[in-house]
Structure formats: C-alpha cells, structure tokens
Scaffold this motif. Structure first.
Motif, PDB file in Angstrom:
ATOM      1  N   GLY A   1       3.392  -0.972  -6.090  1.00  8.46           N
ATOM      2  CA  GLY A   1       3.898   0.402  -6.137  1.00  8.46           C
ATOM      3  C   GLY A   1       5.126   0.477  -7.033  1.00  8.46           C
ATOM      4  N   THR A   2       5.711   1.659  -7.063  1.00  6.08           N
ATOM      5  CA  THR A   2       6.896   1.820  -7.881  1.00  6.08           C
ATOM      6  C   THR A   2       8.040   1.022  -7.261  1.00  6.08           C
ATOM      7  OG1 THR A   2       6.119   4.051  -8.147  1.00  6.08           O
ATOM      8  CG2 THR A   2       8.302   3.556  -9.024  1.00  6.08           C
TER       9      THR A   2
ATOM     10  N   GLY B   1       0.791  -1.226   0.000  1.00  3.99           N
ATOM     11  CA  GLY B   1       0.000   0.000   0.000  1.00  3.99           C
ATOM     12  C   GLY B   1       0.816   1.265   0.000  1.00  3.99           C
ATOM     13  N   TYR B   2       2.154   1.150  -0.001  1.00  2.28           N
ATOM     14  CA  TYR B   2       2.981   2.342   0.071  1.00  2.28           C
ATOM     15  C   TYR B   2       3.548   2.656  -1.303  1.00  2.28           C
ATOM     16  CZ  TYR B   2       6.650   5.528   1.537  1.00  2.28           C
ATOM     17  OH  TYR B   2       7.447   6.629   1.692  1.00  2.28           O
ATOM     18  N   SER B   3       3.368   3.861  -1.746  1.00  2.00           N
ATOM     19  CA  SER B   3       4.017   4.288  -2.979  1.00  2.00           C
ATOM     20  C   SER B   3       4.243   5.788  -2.877  1.00  2.00           C
ATOM     21  CB  SER B   3       3.160   3.984  -4.197  1.00  2.00           C
ATOM     22  OG  SER B   3       2.259   5.034  -4.417  1.00  2.00           O
TER      23      SER B   3
ATOM     24  N   PHE C   1       2.689   7.888  -4.424  1.00  2.00           N
ATOM     25  CA  PHE C   1       1.434   8.608  -4.618  1.00  2.00           C
ATOM     26  C   PHE C   1       0.522   8.539  -3.400  1.00  2.00           C
ATOM     27  CE2 PHE C   1       2.733   6.875  -8.752  1.00  2.00           C
ATOM     28  CZ  PHE C   1       3.045   8.064  -9.366  1.00  2.00           C
ATOM     29  N   ASN C   2       0.591   7.443  -2.662  1.00  2.00           N
ATOM     30  CA  ASN C   2      -0.312   7.257  -1.545  1.00  2.00           C
ATOM     31  C   ASN C   2       0.432   6.382  -0.554  1.00  2.00           C
ATOM     32  OD1 ASN C   2      -2.241   6.317   0.252  1.00  2.00           O
ATOM     33  ND2 ASN C   2      -3.833   6.205  -1.297  1.00  2.00           N
ATOM     34  N   GLU C   3       0.646   6.889   0.651  1.00  2.52           N
ATOM     35  CA  GLU C   3       1.551   6.186   1.545  1.00  2.52           C
ATOM     36  C   GLU C   3       0.869   5.126   2.399  1.00  2.52           C
ATOM     37  OE1 GLU C   3       3.972   8.950   3.624  1.00  2.52           O
ATOM     38  OE2 GLU C   3       4.910   9.620   1.772  1.00  2.52           O
ATOM     39  N   THR C   4      -0.445   5.035   2.353  1.00  3.18           N
ATOM     40  CA  THR C   4      -1.072   4.042   3.206  1.00  3.18           C
ATOM     41  C   THR C   4      -1.934   3.047   2.451  1.00  3.18           C
ATOM     42  OG1 THR C   4      -2.877   5.584   3.596  1.00  3.18           O
ATOM     43  CG2 THR C   4      -1.140   5.492   5.244  1.00  3.18           C
ATOM     44  N   ASN C   5      -2.580   3.457   1.385  1.00  2.40           N
ATOM     45  CA  ASN C   5      -3.519   2.541   0.746  1.00  2.40           C
ATOM     46  C   ASN C   5      -3.412   2.583  -0.767  1.00  2.40           C
ATOM     47  OD1 ASN C   5      -5.520   0.595   0.894  1.00  2.40           O
ATOM     48  ND2 ASN C   5      -7.146   2.091   0.616  1.00  2.40           N
ATOM     49  N   TYR C   6      -2.202   2.689  -1.272  1.00  4.08           N
ATOM     50  CA  TYR C   6      -2.032   2.734  -2.714  1.00  4.08           C
ATOM     51  C   TYR C   6      -2.521   1.430  -3.326  1.00  4.08           C
ATOM     52  CZ  TYR C   6       0.131   2.945  -7.272  1.00  4.08           C
ATOM     53  OH  TYR C   6       0.336   2.941  -8.622  1.00  4.08           O
ATOM     54  N   ASN C   7      -3.333   1.523  -4.367  1.00  8.81           N
ATOM     55  CA  ASN C   7      -3.887   0.351  -5.039  1.00  8.81           C
ATOM     56  C   ASN C   7      -4.513  -0.615  -4.034  1.00  8.81           C
ATOM     57  OD1 ASN C   7      -4.543  -1.495  -7.001  1.00  8.81           O
ATOM     58  ND2 ASN C   7      -2.616  -1.222  -8.082  1.00  8.81           N
TER      59      ASN C   7
END
Lengths: 218, 668
Positions: free
Chosen positions: B653-654, B636-638, B640-646
């Motif tokens: 994430g990247t 969930g870390y990327s 763009f969004n540090e807690t619930n990415y995708n």
C-alpha cells in the motif's frame, strides 16, 4: 413570568409530540421479506427461478462454468482431454464445506461441495408452499409448484449422494439443525427417485416435458 | 436557548442536514501493452525473426547464445465481454434531522452544596434514497455520457430510513469543589431492532475527589500542587449495525435466463438465516484515574486504568454445521473485554536566562480478550479467552544441514516411506531419510504440503513441542494443538510517544518520536514471504542475498521453494523465526525554527516572521532485517481498499511519506 410559563408549556408540547415512539417504526424496506412473501403463484415462480442457474446450466449466471459440459464438467467418461487429466486428491482436505448459492462443483467428482444451501432452499420452498401459499393458490397450482420444489430437492440429493455417498437427510428447513438424521444410501436413492417421480406426475401437463422449457439460457 | 429563571435554562436545537453523494464511474475502453503474458515474436519489416544477444542487441541468428526476441502484445481493456466499457452513476440523497432539547437547573445550597439537574431528549432521523444506473458500450470514449452509450442498461436503488430516540437525566453534585458526583440515566430506542426490543435503560455514574482541596492536605501543596482521583462506571448502547438484521429478507436479482416472453427472468433469493431477537450491543466502561501536578504545575502525571466490555455483541452463532445450509445467523451472542492503561507525563520549565523546555511522554497499552463467542474451542475460532490478534504457529528450531540426512550410493538423498515405527500418525508418507546420529529423528511429513516437496538440507526444522515424536497441528483445538503455540500478536502493544521542545531567544526546536513496543504479523506477498511466487519477478535483497544454498549454510532464509502465491506451507509454516517483528521507533518530526525579533520586524510592518526547517518521518528504527516494508503497515490496507488491497499483500500500500520542508511564516 407569564411569558416563561407559555414558553415552557410550548416546550412541553414539543417534547410530548417528539416523544411519540412511532418514529422508531422503520423496518428495512429494500428487500422482500419471508414473512410477507408467498402470496401468489408469481411469488412461487420467482423463487423457483433461482434454482435454474444451478441445475440447468450453460454458463450458470454471468460467466460461471460449473456443470457446463466441456467447460466446467469435463472429468467424466463421456469426454476425454488431450492433456494429462487432473489428479484425484492424495490427502483428505481440511474442509469441503460451503454455504454459498453460487453454482460450484468439485471437478474431479463432477458434483457439489459439502453444501446444503440448495437443500435448505428447496426444503424452505416446500415448507412455504405447504404452510403459507397453499391456501392462496389453486390445488392444481399447488401440486405443480410442490412438484417443482420436490424435483429440485431430489436433484440436489442426487448430486450430493453421487459425491459423498452417505448424507444426512433433512425433511424440513429449520427444525433439524442439531439433529443429524443419517439415512443409508439405499433410502436416499429411493427418496430421490420418489421426488422426481412426484414431479413428473404432478406438474401441469404443458410443462411435462422438461422444466428447461420454461426458461432458456440467455 | 431560553432562560426561564436565572438558574433554570432550556436549550432547544434542531438541525437539518441534507447530504448528496454522487459517484461517477467511467469505464472507458483503452488499448495498452500487456505485460502479463501473450508476448509476440519480434520480426523485422520483411517478417524475419529478430534475434538478440544477452545484452538485448540484435544479432544474426547464427551467433552463439542468440535468443529469439519478443514484443509485448496489445490488449484492449474493458472490451466487450463480461465487463465491457460503461458509464455508471450512483446518487444518494440523505436527510438527517436532529432535535435536542434539554433543560438545566442549577441549585446552590448554603454555598457548599452545588447541584445541577438536567433532563432532556434527543431524536435523530435519517432518510435516504439512492439509485444507480449503468449503460455499457460507449459510442464516444472521449466524453462518456449516458446519451453516448448504446449497450445494456442496468439500474437499481435503495431506500434507507432509521431513527433513534433517547431521553436522559443527569444529576451533578459538588461539595466545595472537593467531592464531585455525577449520575446519568438514559432511556434509548432505536429503529434497528424489532419493536419489542427497541427500548433500553443505560445508567452511568462517576465520582471525583480533589484531594489537595482538603484542609488536612495543605502541607503537601508546595510539592504536589494538585491531585485528583477519578472513577467512573457506565453503560451505553451501541446500535451502529445495519437495519433489518432481524428480518428474513429475500433479495431480488436478474438471472441470465429468458422467460417465455424473451425478457431476462428475475429470481427472488433464499431468505437469509437470521435470529429474530437482535438488540442493543452494550458498551460497559469502567475507569479509574489520577491527575497529579507537582512543583507549581510544572510536572504533570495523568494515569488511567480502564476496562471496556462489549456485551451482547452481534456476532454469528457458533456450532452451526454446514448441513444447516446457510451461514450461521447473527445474534447478540458475543462479548469481549479490553483492559488497558494510559500514562502521560508532561513537563514545562523556563529558565531565568530565557531558555524554555517542554517535554511530553505518553505510554499506553491495551489487550482485548474474547469473553464469549459461542462454544468453539478451535484455535482458529473465537474461543473464550482468546487474545485478540494472537498468532498460532510452530517454534522454529533451525535449518536442516547436510549432516542431518543420509545419502545413498548415488549421492542422492535417500527417500523412505515412513513406517509406524518412525511415525505413528503419518506412516505411508515419503520423506528424505534423516540421520539417526543424535537419537531417533522426528519426521516432518505432515508439513510437506506439496507433492514434490520433501524436507531436505536447507529446509526448516521445527521443534517438537509436545514431544510426541511428530511435528503436526493436532486437531487445531485448544486441548489438542500439536506443536503449535501462540507465537505473537498482531495488535500493537506498548505504544509510546515522546515530544521534546525547547526555545531560546527566538530559536525553537522540537522532536517528536513515536513507536510501538511489540507487534508481530505473518507477512504475505513477495516483499515478506521468501519464495512467494516464481512469477513475481522481484524479491527484496534481504531475501535474495540470504537464503540457504550449499555454500551459504548459515543463511537466515531456507532453501528456495516456489509457494505459488501462498504465504504458508512447506518451509513457510507460520512459525516463530519468520514472524515479522513490527516494533519500531520513528522520529516523526524534527523542526528547527527561528523567529526574528519583533522589535526589528515592526519597522517593516510585519508582526511575526519565522523561518523553519521540518523533517517528517526521516528516521525509522525497525527490526525487519532489511525487508523493504513500513513497520506501520497493515496487510491489505490502503487508502483505496481497507481490507484486501492488492489481495492483502504486506507492504504494497501507500507507505508513510518522508518529507522535508523549509518554510517562512509571516503575519502582518
């Protein structure tokens, strides 16, 4: 040396001025505060507006469908569905709890979760009307808004009783957190009825018909 | 900066910082193919349905195995409706004023005793105002502007202000640079708390002893060139929490209801459930260390042991039941402790022939324990003594095989309804009958989470850890957790790094290796969860090529079952076998370079010319059995969004970039 004494005394003055701890008096500014709210009838009306999304529903707020006939509320004897009706649960869920004020319902039970947020909200409303606002508004208005608040409390208990049967009854908003007082079903039904009757009697005559007249779905 | 006398100095500095933050969000309407669903029949110009064979080539509909063809539909995104196209702008202007004043007085007595006195204050204020506005329905989608939008206008804004004021005093004492002592006292106030709780004292002390400065240690200096022992203890206050945690604030919102005049009605919300006494969080730090340098400072060892206590941590209270009607109010109820150590060793040496080598190794570890967090004893809650990041799960035994089950006369797996004799707790549930060839079988009825899932050949068999003849989670309490145990921890443990370098006559080479000794996570998503969702459309070959089927009974992964977007349930209960081992060793960097001799370069007016080849993250050694995820990933870390990415899926994430570069450095 004389110059130094001047400078150091200047610094001392700066130190003293800047040490005034008034600078710390910076409370949060953005929202209304319970301690200073409940000043007049407008305040009561604005607070009461928050109930409508849960009790007189079309699309709740924005695009929610809880309790909206046929969209969220379709599991009942009044409607039938061409598809297979959804099943009742086969095993006990691990939790039904919620504290959210977003309108939500258990479709198969046509009622709320184990959610006392609305009970808290109406209890708090009753408490503030009785203890804070009463002295600032006319007795007519007091009766009206107390009626509205008790109506909503009755409405919520009516829903909770319908789903869960036996629910703890809370008279006031805070003092009874750790003091579960269970009342039987019969008591609760009488209570619900009493609150709704109170509302009918006390609300100003022009609003007597139904509360939805005050606000219409947008 | 004012020097009042030679050894008395007054420092004053004032900083005014003005920040402006502008967030423009343009939600332009656009039309694109919808690959999620809603496919349309593909027809030719006359409107006849086109059929294709399994190669995708159009064929007559009468061809055997011909399939009707579909095309993707066009969808208008951010169209009119719940989330229409819009222009949005959020502007924040903030001013930070920082004032630091301190005065230092140095005092030296009889050459041996050096004192330093310090007294000062600092004052920080922050004032910010922000406002945002949004207008929907862009009339011009090429150049979205407020003046070119025609729909609903919404706006809002906030005012923030906070201040911190602190006074401090410090005394340093050094005896012949041998014994070092320091004492600090701070008196801090913060506007984040109710006025009676603004102010707090925070003391700290530290001491150092340079053992090799002692006359009686002189004999050791040929080997140990320097040795210093350090110790410190201190408390500092933490006030990095939002303002107004103690205020029963009521937010205002617009409802979708109209009042008598036809305007949207405004509602004021329920006051937040709060604790009135919110105050400083205390960070207490205890540290012991030793600095050792050997052999004329060529080999250095630095070792530190520390304990960090976070006391009076602001956390939600425990034991608040749902019938309270609101989330548990936050207060200074929590406490946690981090205990850890750091070790670093470095070595530098240059041989007579011009070869220089240097090495630096680091190793560190820390464990965080919950010391206080209400009175819960739920293994899912923050019970006292919980290690931060720990994962509770079942212990995996193996995969069930055909021989574990009984087939009826039709060759079907025989289904039985459990009786109290077979399972005391889960009588009445339907299971596949287990063979009792190896004693009384333990049924896993509790773990059958789906109505059409029954443990059969190829499914996971768990260990009945508590030996009660059932596989279950008990009440998920510390004193009743059934067959669950702590199977791992998601905190990185034993982090290490090694840097090696060498240079010889202009040629230089260096390697940097980094790794984590132990870390586990329970993955979520199609990259790590076998059978995550039937509509995912792809799965790693590590799973696709190694799941159980009747002719592959030694597979790693169980028989496939669609978990419909969940990472737990049925076969995939959180368990030891499929817990991801995230330990790794990575060669972060390899660099080889050559600097041309300066004697040569000076002739062409160049000071320094170096060519180099550098490889970043090229080699990674992990224990993921070929799953295509990065071992450093956090679900969930990327960026763009540090807690619930995708939706928190693992490994999407990247990833860490691999890069190779060849370069030329020239200094004129």
């Amino acid at each position: 040396m004389k110059k130094n004494i001047i400078i150091s005394s200047l610094l001392l003055i700066v130190l003293l001025i800047s040490s005034c701890s008034d600078v710390l008096d910076r409370p949060e500014l953005n929202d209304m505060n319970d301690d200073t709210y409940w000043r007049n009838e407008t305040d009561l009306r604005l607070f009461a507006n928050g109930f409508y999304i849960n009790y007189f529903v079309g699309y709740n707020n924005t695009w929610g469908v809880a309790y909206a006939p046929l969209r969220g509320y379709y599991f009942s004897d009044d409607f039938s569905n061409t598809n297979v009706q959804s099943n009742f649960e086969s095993s006990a869920p691990s939790s039904r709890g919620s504290t959210s004020e977003t309108p939500d319902m258990l479709i198969q039970y046509a009622g709320p979760n184990w959610n006392f947020a609305w009970v808290r909200k109406s209890n708090l409303f009753i408490d503030r009307i009785e203890n804070v606002a009463k002295s600032q508004i006319s007795s007519e208005a007091y009766n009206h808004w107390l009626g509205v608040a008790r109506f909503f409390k009755g409405f919520e208990y009516h829903r909770l009783v319908r789903v869960f049967g036996d629910v703890p009854y809370y008279e006031t908003p805070f003092d009874s957190i750790f003091n579960n007082r269970h009342y039987n079903n019969d008591f609760l039904c009488k209570f619900v009825l009493r609150n709704i009757k109170f509302k009918i009697h006390k609300i100003w005559e022009k609003y007597l018909l139904l509360v939805p007249e005050v606000l219409v779905q947008w | 900066l004012v020097n009042i006398t030679d050894n008395w100095v007054v420092d004053l500095d004032f900083t005014n910082a003005n920040e402006t933050f502008i967030n423009n969000r343009l939600g332009t309407r656009y039309t694109a193919l919808n690959s999620w669903g809603g496919a349309l029949p593909l027809t030719d110009a006359e409107g006849n349905r086109i059929y294709v064979n399994d190669q995708g080539t159009p064929v007559p509909s009468t061809t055997p195995n011909a399939l009707p063809a579909y095309k993707l539909s066009l969808t208008e995104y951010t169209a009119h409706g719940a989330n229409p196209d819009h222009i949005y702008r959020n502007v924040l202007n903030g001013v930070t004023n920082t004032l630091n004043i301190y005065t230092t007085y140095n005092l030296k007595l009889k050459e041996d005793h050096a004192f330093k006195f310090m007294l000062g204050m600092n004052r920080v204020t922050y004032d910010a105002k922000s406002n945002w506005s949004q207008k929907t329905d862009l009339a011009d989608i090429v150049n979205p502007q407020f003046g070119k939008a025609v729909g609903t206008m919404t706006s809002g804004g906030n005012t923030f202000w906070e201040a911190q004021l602190g006074y401090f005093g410090r005394i340093n004492y050094a005896f012949r640079d041998r014994y070092l002592l320091e004492g600090n006292l701070r008196y801090d106030g913060s506007s984040k708390f109710p006025s009676r709780l603004w102010w707090r004292f925070f003391p700290s002390v530290s001491a150092g002893w340079r053992v090799t400065e002692e006359a009686w240690m002189e004999w050791i200096t040929p080997v140990v060139s320097s040795m210093k022992l350090r110790g410190s203890w201190g408390v500092i206050g933490d006030q990095t929490v939002p303002s107004g945690l103690y205020a029963p604030s009521m937010s205002t919102s617009q409802t979708m209801w109209l009042d008598a005049s036809g305007a949207k009605a405004v509602a004021v919300g329920t006051p937040a459930a709060i604790t009135r006494d919110i105050t400083w969080q205390d960070l207490e730090n205890t540290n012991l260390g030793v600095d050792l340098y050997f052999l004329n400072n060529t080999l250095g060892v630095v070792f530190d042991v520390y304990r960090r206590d976070t006391k009076n941590m602001i956390v939600p209270g425990e034991g608040v039941s749902f019938t309270f009607g609101a989330g548990a109010p936050k207060g200074n109820f929590g406490s946690l402790r981090t205990e850890g150590w750091d070790l670093s060793v470095d070595y530098n040496y240059r041989f007579k022939n011009g070869l220089g080598i240097n090495a630096m190794a680091t190793l560190s570890d820390a464990v965080t324990t919950i010391m206080k967090y209400g009175d819960t004893n739920s293994i899912d809650g923050w019970y006292e003594g919980k290690k931060y990041g720990e994962i509770w799960g079942y212990r995996t035994d193996r995969l069930y095989q055909e021989s574990d089950f009984v087939r009826d006369s039709n060759g079907e797996l025989q289904k039985i309804v459990l009786t109290a004799n077979e399972s005391q707790k889960y009588a009445g549930r339907t299971v596949n009958k287990l063979s009792d060839a190896n004693g009384k079988p333990v049924y896993q009825a509790f773990l059958q989470n789906s109505s059409n899932f029954f443990f059969g050949p190829g499914d996971v068999k768990f260990v009945d850890l508590n030996g009660d003849g059932e596989i279950d989670a008990g009440s998920r309490l510390l004193d009743d957790h059934g067959d669950l145990e702590i199977i791992g921890n998601s905190t990185p443990r034993f982090e290490y790094g090694l840097r090696l370098g060498a240079d010889w006559h202009g040629v230089d080479a260096s390697v940097f290796i980094q790794g984590v000794g132990s870390r586990q996570i329970w993955g979520v998503g199609f990259l790590t969860t076998p059978g995550f969702h039937a509509s995912d459309g792809a799965m790693p070959q590590a799973i696709a090529g190694d799941f159980w089927k009747p002719d592959r009974t030694d597979a790693f992964y169980p028989a496939p079952y669609n978990l419909a977007g969940s990472n737990t349930g049925n076969n995939m209960q959180v368990q030891s076998k499929y817990l991801l081992d995230m330990s790794y060793t990575r060669i972060k960097n390899v660099t080889i370079g050559y600097s041309f001799p300066s004697s040569l370069m000076n002739k062409v007016m160049v000071n320094n010319l170096r060519v180099y080849l550098s490889l970043e993250n090229f080699f990674t050694f992990d224990n993921l059995r070929g799953l295509p995820i990065d071992p450093e990933v956090i679900s969930g870390y990327s960026m763009f969004n540090e807690t619930n990415y995708n939706l928190g899926r693992t490994g999407v994430g990247t990833p860490t970039f691999k890069s190779g570069s060849v370069g030329l450095q020239i200094n004129f």
